[in-house]
Design a protein around this motif. Structure first.
Motif, short mmCIF file in Angstrom:
data_model
loop_
_atom_site.label_atom_id
_atom_site.label_comp_id
_atom_site.label_asym_id
_atom_site.label_seq_id
_atom_site.Cartn_x
_atom_site.Cartn_y
_atom_site.Cartn_z
N CYS A 1 0.86 -1.19 0.00
CA CYS A 1 0.00 0.00 0.00
C CYS A 1 0.89 1.24 0.00
O CYS A 1 1.82 1.34 0.80
CB CYS A 1 -0.91 0.00 1.22
N THR A 2 0.63 2.18 -0.89
CA THR A 2 1.41 3.41 -0.93
C THR A 2 1.03 4.31 0.24
O THR A 2 -0.14 4.36 0.66
CB THR A 2 1.17 4.16 -2.25
N ALA B 1 1.66 11.31 -9.11
CA ALA B 1 1.10 10.45 -10.17
C ALA B 1 1.89 9.15 -10.27
O ALA B 1 1.30 8.07 -10.45
CB ALA B 1 1.12 11.20 -11.50
N ARG C 1 0.83 6.66 -7.49
CA ARG C 1 -0.38 5.87 -7.77
C ARG C 1 -0.08 4.76 -8.79
O ARG C 1 -0.60 3.64 -8.66
CB ARG C 1 -1.48 6.79 -8.28
N GLU D 1 1.74 1.86 -7.09
CA GLU D 1 0.89 1.00 -6.29
C GLU D 1 0.17 -0.01 -7.18
O GLU D 1 0.10 -1.21 -6.84
CB GLU D 1 -0.13 1.84 -5.52
N THR D 2 -0.34 0.43 -8.32
CA THR D 2 -0.99 -0.49 -9.25
C THR D 2 -0.01 -1.53 -9.76
O THR D 2 -0.33 -2.72 -9.85
CB THR D 2 -1.59 0.30 -10.42
N PRO E 1 -0.78 11.54 -0.52
CA PRO E 1 -1.67 11.64 -1.68
C PRO E 1 -3.08 11.99 -1.24
O PRO E 1 -3.53 11.60 -0.16
CB PRO E 1 -1.60 10.25 -2.31
N GLU F 1 -8.97 9.48 -3.20
CA GLU F 1 -9.67 9.45 -4.47
C GLU F 1 -11.14 9.81 -4.29
O GLU F 1 -11.77 9.44 -3.31
CB GLU F 1 -9.55 8.06 -5.11
#
Length: 352
Positions: free
Chosen positions: A11-12, A90, A93, A96-97, A139, A142
């Motif tokens: 997890c970021t 950016a 994110r 993390e993906t 971050p 979302e």
């Protein structure tokens, strides 16, 4: 400890930025129920990706594209808003993906020495302080997907359980006394921007309550002893030799329950408690900074500030006609939702 461990989830957490460098902070959960904080640079991820392609040419699709299972390491656009910091967030994110896709691949990839070694804590991860001039950037959460304009369904009706920081007394929706004890669990039903939230206690009493008096309850908090101490991390792995000792991997986060000048400290690791040699423990750096529970505990030493109650006109201005009529009737079961905008609006907390 039996068998080699491997990462199971990533997890970021934050972007750690200095004048010249950017690193990306992650929380890594392992198969032995431990969790660690690590920081990696973009170039280190590029090196990992190159290593995985060389180690697993079939999974990388180098022989046949149809066999590719390794994810692509995508970079953020140079035109992203926010300049260097915006591009770093950016990338955070995207990483993390990418990391989650790697851990979801076949076991020979997700449990490979290359991937396990990459997420294993390095000496810099165990330093108690960050580099001078470091800026930690969290971050933004979302945004939820937009609701169709012709739909009256209200998302997020599931109540969230929070804990009261300090005792507080007010009145419920029926004008009866509503007294919350310290550490009492309250279900949040509505969140009003004024700072007064609609909550319910275990007796099903509903009342408007000041949000600064509420905090999130950590998982398993009820099982922790009241005298739990600060968070530390292990600089080196330790294998227990007696029943009253703990076995921990390097970089594991432990809670110090009791210190001693004899060199052995009583610690909690996961659901177990036992002794660890103090020379193998270090104060957390990034972990302590990002630990919400630690921040909440310090903030609880002073009484939270109670926000000003909103006026009835301020709330009615955000309500539709049906809601305003319900507010005039002082019916606690109606007049809660803004039917025109599809989002919660609260009745006046000052009207008992």
């Amino acid at each position: 400890m039996a068998g080699p461990r491997h990462p199971v989830s990533v997890c970021t957490l934050a972007l750690v930025q200095t004048e010249r460098h950017q690193t990306f902070a992650f929380s890594v959960s392992w198969s032995d129920d431990s969790d660690t904080f690590v920081r990696r640079s973009w170039d280190e991820f590029k090196t990992l990706h190159k290593t995985l392609k060389e180690t697993f040419p079939v999974e990388a699709g180098l022989l046949r594209r149809s066999d590719r299972v390794l994810p692509k390491l995508r970079d953020a656009s140079l035109l992203v808003r926010g300049g260097r910091t915006g591009r770093g967030l950016a990338r955070l994110r995207l990483l993390e993906t990418y990391s989650r896709a790697l851990l979801g691949a076949a076991e020979r990839v997700s449990r490979s020495p290359a991937l396990t070694g990459f997420f294993a804590p390095q000496p810099l991860d165990l330093e108690p302080t960050l580099p001078p001039g470091s800026l930690v950037i969290l971050p933004a959460p979302e945004e939820p997907p937009p609701r169709p304009p012709d739909s009256l369904t209200v998302p997020g009706l599931e109540a969230q359980s929070l804990r009261c920081l300090q005792p507080f007394s007010t009145q419920d929706m029926q004008g009866r006394p509503f007294q919350a004890r310290a550490q009492e669990a309250l279900d949040v039903l509505l969140r009003h921007p004024s700072g007064w939230w609609l909550v319910a206690n275990e007796d099903q009493q509903t009342a408007w309550f000041p949000a600064p008096y509420l905090e999130e309850a950590a998982l398993g908090q009820e099982q922790q002893p009241l005298g739990s101490g600060p968070q530390f991390c292990t600089a080196l792995a330790y294998e227990s030799s007696h029943e009253d000792e703990l076995s921990v991997p390097a970089g594991a986060r432990v809670r110090v329950l009791e210190t001693s000048d004899r060199g052995w400290w009583l610690c909690r690791f996961g659901r177990r408690s036992g002794l660890l040699p103090a020379v193998r423990l270090r104060p957390e750096g990034l972990g302590a900074l990002l630990s919400r529970r630690g921040l909440n505990r310090e903030a609880a030493t002073l009484p939270p500030t109670v926000p000003a109650r909103p006026t009835l006109s301020a709330i009615q201005s955000r309500c539709c006609t049906i809601t305003r009529r319900a507010l005039l009737r002082k019916d606690p079961l109606e007049g809660v939702w803004n039917c025109a905008e599809g989002k919660p609006n609260a009745p006046d907390p000052g009207e008992d």
